[in-house]
Each structure stands twice: as structure tokens, then as C-alpha cells.
Design an enzyme around this catalytic site. Structure first.
Site, PDB file in Angstrom:
ATOM      1  N   ARG A 129       0.856  -1.198   0.000  1.00 11.49           N
ATOM      2  CA  ARG A 129       0.000   0.000   0.000  1.00 11.49           C
ATOM      3  C   ARG A 129       0.886   1.241   0.000  1.00 11.49           C
ATOM      4  O   ARG A 129       1.538   1.553   0.994  1.00 11.49           O
ATOM      5  CB  ARG A 129      -0.923   0.002   1.217  1.00 11.49           C
ATOM      6  CG  ARG A 129      -1.788   1.261   1.272  1.00 11.49           C
ATOM      7  CD  ARG A 129      -2.970   1.138   2.211  1.00 11.49           C
ATOM      8  NE  ARG A 129      -2.621   1.164   3.610  1.00 11.49           N
ATOM      9  CZ  ARG A 129      -3.499   1.347   4.596  1.00 11.49           C
ATOM     10  NH1 ARG A 129      -4.782   1.506   4.325  1.00 11.49           N
ATOM     11  NH2 ARG A 129      -3.116   1.345   5.856  1.00 11.49           N
ATOM     12  N   ASP A 166      -3.929   4.399  14.124  1.00 11.91           N
ATOM     13  CA  ASP A 166      -3.032   4.757  13.027  1.00 11.91           C
ATOM     14  C   ASP A 166      -3.485   6.087  12.457  1.00 11.91           C
ATOM     15  O   ASP A 166      -4.349   6.759  13.045  1.00 11.91           O
ATOM     16  CB  ASP A 166      -2.967   3.633  11.988  1.00 11.91           C
ATOM     17  CG  ASP A 166      -4.281   3.419  11.261  1.00 11.91           C
ATOM     18  OD1 ASP A 166      -5.204   4.221  11.441  1.00 11.91           O
ATOM     19  OD2 ASP A 166      -4.366   2.450  10.498  1.00 11.91           O
TER      20      ASP A 166
HETATM   21  C1  LIG Z   1      -7.067   2.071   9.220  1.00 12.84           C
HETATM   22  C2  LIG Z   1      -6.015   1.219   8.629  1.00 12.84           C
HETATM   23  O1  LIG Z   1      -5.392   1.584   7.680  1.00 12.84           O
HETATM   24  S1  LIG Z   1      -5.692  -0.244   9.372  1.00 12.84           S
HETATM   25  C3  LIG Z   1      -4.183  -0.765   8.667  1.00 12.84           C
HETATM   26  C4  LIG Z   1      -3.017   0.000   9.142  1.00 12.84           C
HETATM   27  N1  LIG Z   1      -2.692  -0.307  10.525  1.00 12.84           N
HETATM   28  C5  LIG Z   1      -1.954  -1.406  10.811  1.00 12.84           C
HETATM   29  O2  LIG Z   1      -1.568  -2.096   9.914  1.00 12.84           O
HETATM   30  C6  LIG Z   1      -1.646  -1.684  12.244  1.00 12.84           C
HETATM   31  C7  LIG Z   1      -0.784  -2.903  12.316  1.00 12.84           C
HETATM   32  N2  LIG Z   1      -0.558  -3.334  13.691  1.00 12.84           N
HETATM   33  C8  LIG Z   1       0.466  -2.898  14.417  1.00 12.84           C
HETATM   34  O3  LIG Z   1       1.265  -2.084  13.966  1.00 12.84           O
HETATM   35  C9  LIG Z   1       0.623  -3.496  15.777  1.00 12.84           C
HETATM   36  O4  LIG Z   1      -0.168  -4.638  15.937  1.00 12.84           O
HETATM   37  C10 LIG Z   1       0.270  -2.552  16.948  1.00 12.84           C
HETATM   38  C11 LIG Z   1       1.163  -1.316  16.885  1.00 12.84           C
HETATM   39  C12 LIG Z   1      -1.166  -2.116  16.898  1.00 12.84           C
HETATM   40  C13 LIG Z   1       0.547  -3.303  18.255  1.00 12.84           C
HETATM   41  O5  LIG Z   1       1.873  -3.763  18.165  1.00 12.84           O
HETATM   42  P1  LIG Z   1       2.648  -4.296  19.437  1.00 12.84           P
HETATM   43  O6  LIG Z   1       2.475  -3.306  20.548  1.00 12.84           O
HETATM   44  O7  LIG Z   1       4.032  -4.638  19.017  1.00 12.84           O
HETATM   45  O8  LIG Z   1       1.833  -5.578  19.793  1.00 12.84           O
HETATM   46  P2  LIG Z   1       2.329  -6.859  20.572  1.00 12.84           P
HETATM   47  O9  LIG Z   1       3.368  -6.492  21.574  1.00 12.84           O
HETATM   48  O10 LIG Z   1       1.127  -7.566  21.061  1.00 12.84           O
HETATM   49  O11 LIG Z   1       2.998  -7.707  19.414  1.00 12.84           O
HETATM   50  C14 LIG Z   1       3.342  -9.034  19.606  1.00 12.84           C
HETATM   51  C15 LIG Z   1       4.190  -9.476  18.437  1.00 12.84           C
HETATM   52  O12 LIG Z   1       3.412  -9.425  17.254  1.00 12.84           O
HETATM   53  C16 LIG Z   1       4.094  -8.632  16.291  1.00 12.84           C
HETATM   54  N3  LIG Z   1       3.112  -7.875  15.535  1.00 12.84           N
HETATM   55  C17 LIG Z   1       2.080  -7.144  16.025  1.00 12.84           C
HETATM   56  N4  LIG Z   1       1.377  -6.621  15.016  1.00 12.84           N
HETATM   57  C18 LIG Z   1       1.982  -7.022  13.890  1.00 12.84           C
HETATM   58  C19 LIG Z   1       1.684  -6.761  12.526  1.00 12.84           C
HETATM   59  N5  LIG Z   1       0.653  -6.032  12.158  1.00 12.84           N
HETATM   60  N6  LIG Z   1       2.499  -7.300  11.604  1.00 12.84           N
HETATM   61  C20 LIG Z   1       3.557  -8.065  11.983  1.00 12.84           C
HETATM   62  N7  LIG Z   1       3.857  -8.344  13.260  1.00 12.84           N
HETATM   63  C21 LIG Z   1       3.072  -7.810  14.198  1.00 12.84           C
HETATM   64  C22 LIG Z   1       4.972  -7.701  17.065  1.00 12.84           C
HETATM   65  O13 LIG Z   1       6.040  -7.257  16.246  1.00 12.84           O
HETATM   66  C23 LIG Z   1       5.404  -8.594  18.205  1.00 12.84           C
HETATM   67  O14 LIG Z   1       6.439  -9.407  17.741  1.00 12.84           O
HETATM   68  P3  LIG Z   1       7.548 -10.048  18.740  1.00 12.84           P
HETATM   69  O15 LIG Z   1       6.797 -10.889  19.720  1.00 12.84           O
HETATM   70  O16 LIG Z   1       8.411 -10.819  17.813  1.00 12.84           O
HETATM   71  O17 LIG Z   1       8.241  -8.884  19.385  1.00 12.84           O
HETATM   72  O1  LIG Z   2      -7.298   2.158   5.734  1.00 13.84           O
HETATM   73  C1  LIG Z   2      -8.246   1.633   6.264  1.00 13.84           C
HETATM   74  C2  LIG Z   2      -9.223   2.339   7.048  1.00 13.84           C
HETATM   75  O2  LIG Z   2     -10.066   1.678   7.664  1.00 13.84           O
HETATM   76  O3  LIG Z   2      -9.143   3.575   7.049  1.00 13.84           O
END
Ligand SMILES: CC(=O)SCCNC(=O)CCNC(=O)[C@H](O)C(C)(C)COP(=O)(O)OP(=O)(O)OC[C@H]1O[C@@H](n2cnc3c(N)ncnc32)[C@H](O)[C@@H]1OP(=O)(O)O
Ligand SMILES: O=CC(=O)O
Length: 534
Positions: A164, A448
Site C-alpha cells: 500500500r 493509526d
Molecule cells: C485504518 C487502517 O489503515 S488499518 C491498517 C493500518 N494499521 C496497521 O496495519 C496496524 C498494524 N498493527 C500494528 O502495527 C501493531 O499490531 C500494533 C502497533 C497495533 C501493536 O503492536 P505491538 O504493541 O508490538 O503488539 P504486541 O506487543 O502484542 O505484538 C506481539 C508481536 O506481534 C508482532 N506484531 C504485532 N502486530 C503485527 C503486525 N501487524 N504485523 C507483523 N507483526 C506484528 C509484534 O512485532 C510482536 O512481535 P515479537 O513478539 O516478535 O516482538
Molecule cells: O485504511 C483503512 C481504514 O479503515 O481507514
């Protein structure tokens, strides 16, 4: 292709020379020169359209594209690795998250340079390095954390990667072509395409994209032109690219068919980008009075009438055209430390994914690896062995302009707690973004750029529509400033003085005030914030 006219500025990121080769820069310059005049016009057109909405207070389907809506056409057939999209995980492209995402078991990974990405030069370039390493499949993609944990891709079956890029509104300040900043989205798209398209095709996959924040079918036409140009320049067969468009603006919801039509040779589907959609509804109708004022952000779910209308129309539109309908993000994140919060998040995500699968969606998004199985489970209950449910055409859906714009039927209150949540989330998220982290868990929710936009826009809307809170206080700039003081104090007490002093809280406050309190509504909070990062 030549690099004449191309300037790169800023600090040098590790392995930058592998990403910004002369040929890659020349390719970006070609894309820029091809797209920029139209991009400029379309950004102007956004302003005119917004002015029209401010004047009329409404929107409707376009009369000039009636023939597209009535026509008998379908989008291109899906490639094999994009036919089963029942669970898609999203996330930033830093090295650890890239590896975790590829090991997550999801069918698709949305590699994000947009809402969950703070576009520092470091992250723009290192994200591309990580994707090059991921695609090359030569075992180079490893990471050793400061805590001593080793990461590598071990999953037998890795998700299909869908990148994206940033939206059309954002520039990339570190690259200019002929003295003009290049679109951030073209940098993200172009570098990924240049370095990976050929290898992906050779491995039976392809360059796949999610397209964010589009406001009209003409913007989709511009992306299509970029795809044609990029395929042409690199000798990749036309029709190789696949793009899924996020329907996350209210104007795009009135042009879903037209957007698919413009991209039909490259279209894969539409996604219900619910958070930006809410932001767009507030933004576009912000001065239209109480009929468009939303209650507390966290009380507006997918089942309120105007969100339900949009989400059902999306499935109907996609399946009529042979395109995938992909659900959105339930913002509840699991916690490995707090069992109660974890259970609540899991239950909410089950509910959300079950509803989407039942409505006819072909798959959906999760933000965290611990949610992958929930999404798979709920979709598999409905899909069974079928890879998707394109056959469910939802001819029963009857949604028109009135339903899409029925914001006034949204139940819920406007409360002091809601205002405090908006302020605190806004401050915490902007602070995080300015510090280089584009997605954060705040109060057990995934925050986000999109969710933070709702928070600050809601505050702006409440101030400008003379809203009183449940306790009788009127929402004014003075009240919001007092709440900012109090919420910052709470944050300081929670994180401790030392950590607080190292954070970018004053900058976060300045940005939040400029986008929530200024009379002139700022189009995107990331625009002033981008001035404050390198
Ligand atoms: C409206 C929109 O556009 S939605 C789409 C855009 N938003 C996103 O993509 C959000 C993606 N998610 C994230 O960035 C994260 O899940 C967060 C920031 C919300 C929380 O992250 P953390 O605080 O690290 O969560 P947590 O501690 O529970 O993570 C546990 C493990 O999962 C991993 N993890 C968590 N989320 C993700 C993810 N989305 N992708 C890959 N790995 C992930 C962490 O890196 C961590 O790895 P580790 O155990 O090896 O250190
Ligand atoms: O990018 C996704 C959204 O829900 O906004």
C-alpha cells in the site's frame, strides 16, 4: 531513461544505494513526468468538489457515468495467489514486522507505506530494502533484536504481498524531479515495482497493490495510467499489476463502479476502509450542522445505518463485477499481557469478521498476528472449501444516496469521556508518528493515521457545531486546551518524567492544535506533521 533533473536529498540510509540506483531513479522520474500534471489537476479538483459539498450539503451518483454503471463488464480474472483472500494481515514494513507478517499464516500481507507508516526517509528506504530481501527469497531477510532474539522467515506458506503506497496528497520531500517534489505514492509504488516486479512474475506471483484515499474514479484512472506506463517501461506484460482499492472516502463510495471500471484490467477488488471513511464523512460534511455530527468515535460501529449501507453496497458492487470485497479493520488489538483485554478484543474481532463473512465479503483485515486464526475461522465457516464467495451477488442490496448519507440515524452520545479519548489518542498517536512509529496500541485499540484523523476531526466538528457534552459543557477551543493540559499531565504521570521529556509532546500538541482547533480545517494531519520529520 536518465537521471537528469532528479535530485535526492537528506541523510543516507543503510543500503540506500541498492534501492536508489540510477536506473530506479530514472524510472521514478519517468513516472513522475507522466503522472504529475494530472495529479496536480486532480488535487485541485478535490478542492472544487469539497467546495461544492460545502455549498450543497449533499452528494449523488454521477449522471455522466450512468453508462458505466449500466454496462455489462467485469474486472480481470484474479491471479492464482489472489483468489483466496480470507485473511489479510496489515502492518508496517520494518524488518521485524516484515518477518513476523510473512510468518503469520495470513493469506495476504498488506505491506504498509500508508496509515501505519511514518514516512521518515529511513523508513521509506529501509521498507523497500526489506521487501527486496523478502522477495529475493535467498534467506537474506533476517533480524536480530537488541534483546537477542533471532528472526527469519520459517513459514512454509507465506502470504501474498500487496503493497500500500501513500495517497496522492503526500509528497516525498527527499526526491525532486525537475525541481518539483515527487508524489510519495509514486516513490513507494515505483521502487517496489522496479526492484520486484520481474522477480515476482517469474515466481508465479506479481506486483500487487492496495490503493488508498482516492476521492474519485479519475484518480483511479491516473493509477491505471501509471500501471500501464510502468509495465511498458520495464517490459512487464500489460495486465500483470493487480490493485485493490480502498473505498475510504465518501465521494469514492458514490463511484465504486466507476473506480473498478477505470482499473478493470488491473483491478482485484475493493476494501471497506472504515476508519478513513468515517474521517471522510466528518471532513466533507463538517459544517452541515447536527445531521452530520457523529457521536463519540468509539461508539460508531459498522452496524450503524450509514456504515451498513456503505459496507453492503461495496459487496454488491464488487460481486456484480467479479471483484473481491475485502472487509476492514476491527481496531481491537489482543494483549499478550492482559487476559481480560485480550478476551474482549478476540470476542469483538470474532463478531466483526462473522458479520462480514455473512454479508458476502471474501476476506478481511486483521492488524495483529494473534487475530489471523479468528479471521480465518469466521470466513472458513462461511466459505468452506470455496476460495471466495464471488458467486454471492447480493442482488437484495438496495442502497442509494439517502442511505449512504443517513448519518443522522447514528445512535450514541457525545460525552466528556469521548472528548478526552479523542484528545489523548490524538496526542499520543501524533507523538508516536513524529517519533517514527506509524501504528500504536493506545487504550487497547490499534491507532493509526486514519483513526487519529477521526479523533481530531471530531473535535473540530464539535467545536464548529456548538456541541454540548453530556455534562452540559460546550465544546470550545478553551475547553479543548484545558483537556489537552490535563491529558498531557496524565500521560506524563503514566510514562514518567524522563520518558516524557525525551518524547515529542510539544510538537504533538502543536500539530494536534493546528488540526483540531484552527478555524481553517487542515486536509490531513500528516501534512503539517511531515514538516517535522526527516
Ligand atoms: C485504518 C487502517 O489503515 S488499518 C491498517 C493500518 N494499521 C496497521 O496495519 C496496524 C498494524 N498493527 C500494528 O502495527 C501493531 O499490531 C500494533 C502497533 C497495533 C501493536 O503492536 P505491538 O504493541 O508490538 O503488539 P504486541 O506487543 O502484542 O505484538 C506481539 C508481536 O506481534 C508482532 N506484531 C504485532 N502486530 C503485527 C503486525 N501487524 N504485523 C507483523 N507483526 C506484528 C509484534 O512485532 C510482536 O512481535 P515479537 O513478539 O516478535 O516482538
Ligand atoms: O485504511 C483503512 C481504514 O479503515 O481507514
Amino acid at each position: 531513461m536518465s537521471t537528469t533533473g532528479v535530485e535526492v536529498s537528506g541523510y543516507t540510509v543503510e543500503r540506500q544505494e541498492e534501492v536508489l540506483t540510477d536506473d530506479a531513479l530514472a524510472f521514478l522520474a519517468e513516472l513522475h513526468r507522466h503522472a504529475q500534471p494530472t495529479r496536480r489537476q486532480l488535487l485541485e479538483r478535490r478542492k472544487e468538489r469539497r467546495a461544492e459539498i460545502a455549498r450543497t450539503g449533499t452528494l449523488d451518483f454521477l449522471p455522466e457515468t450512468q453508462d458505466v454503471r449500466d454496462g455489462d463488464w467485469k474486472v480481470a480474472e484474479a491471479p492464482a495467489d489472489l483468489r483466496d483472500r480470507r485473511v489479510e494481515m496489515t502492518g508496517p514494513t520494518d524488518r521485524k514486522m516484515t518477518i513476523n507478517a510473512l510468518n503469520s499464516g495470513a493469506k495476504v500481507w498488506l505491506a504498509d507505506f500508508e496509515d501505519s507508516h511514518a514516512p521518515t526517509w529511513e523508513l521509506v528506504i529501509s521498507g523497500q530494502v526489506n521487501l527486496i530481501d523478502a522477495q529475493s527469497g535467498d534467506g537474506k531477510l533476517t533480524y536480530d533484536s537488541p534483546e537477542g532474539k533471532h528472526y527469519e522467515v520459517t513459514a512454509d506458506e507465506q502470504p501474498t504481498v500487496v503493497l500500500r503506497p501513500r495517497g496522492w496528497h503526500l509528497d516525498e520531500k527527499h526526491i525532486t524531479v525537475d525541481g518539483e517534489k515527487i508524489a510519495g505514492g509514486l516513490v513507494d509504488f515505483g521502487l517496489y515495482f522496479f526492484h520486484n516486479a520481474r522477480g515476482l512474475v517469474d515466481r508465479g506471483s506479481g506486483p500487487y497493490f492496495y490503493l488508498p484515499k482516492m476521492e474519485s474514479h479519475l484518480e483511479a484512472r491516473l493509477w491505471n495510467d501509471v500501471f500501464v506506463k510502468a509495465q511498458d517501461l520495464l517490459g512487464i506484460p500489460q495486465g500483470t499489476v493487480r490493485a485493490t482499492v480502498l473505498i475510504e472516502t465518501i465521494t469514492a463510495a458514490f463511484e465504486m463502479e466507476e473506480i473498478l471500471y477505470e482499473l478493470r484490467d488491473h483491478a482485484s477488488g475493493l476494501n471497506a476502509g472504515r476508519w478513513d471513511y468515517l474521517f471522510s464523512v466528518i471532513k466533507n460534511f463538517r459544517e452541515q450542522g447536527r445531521d452530520f455530527v457523529l457521536p463519540d468515535r468509539n461508539s460508531v460501529g459498522m452496524t450503524v445505518p450509514f456504515m451498513r449501507a456503505y459496507s453492503e453496497l461495496l459487496v454488491r458492487t464488487c460481486h456484480k463485477r467479479g471483484a473481491f470485497a475485502i472487509g476492514g479493520m476491527a481496531a481491537f488489538i489482543p494483549s499478550r499481557k492482559d487476559p481480560e483485554a485480550n478476551e474482549k478484543a478476540m470476542a469483538k474481532v470474532h463478531e466483526d469478521k462473522a458479520r462480514e463473512a455473512g454479508d458476502g465479503y471474501d476476506g478481511s483485515w486483521v492488524a495483529h498476528p494473534d487475530l489471523v486464526e479468528i479471521c480465518r475461522e469466521e470466513f472458513t465457516k462461511v466459505l468452506g472449501d470455496r476460495p471466495n464467495q464471488l458467486d454471492r451477488t447480493r442482488e437484495d442490496v438496495r442502497v442509494g444516496a439517502a442511505e449512504l448519507l443517513d448519518v443522522r440515524s447514528t445512535p450514541g452520545d457525545i460525552t466528556e469521556a469521548g472528548l478526552r479519548n479523542d484528545v489523548s489518542v490524538g496526542l499520543q498517536y501524533i507523538q508516536s508518528w513524529l517519533s517514527g512509529t506509524g501504528a500504536a496500541g493506545i487504550f487497547n485499540m490499534m491507532e493509526d493515521a486514519a483513526t487519529a484523523e477521526i479523533s481530531r476531526s471530531q473535535v473540530w466538528q464539535w467545536i464548529h457545531n456548538d456541541i454540548a457534552l453530556d455534562d452540559g459543557q460546550k465544546v470550545t477551543p478553551d475547553l479543548v486546551r484545558r483537556v489537552i493540559d490535563e491529558e498531557l499531565q496524565k500521560i506524563k504521570e503514566t510514562v514518567g518524567e524522563d520518558v516524557f521529556e525525551k518524547g515529542r509532546w510539544q510538537d504533538a500538541r502543536d500539530v494536534f492544535e493546528s488540526v483540531a482547533l484552527a478555524d481553517d480545517y487542515v486536509e490531513f494531519l500528516t501534512l503539517p506533521a511531515y514538516e517535522l520529520i526527516d
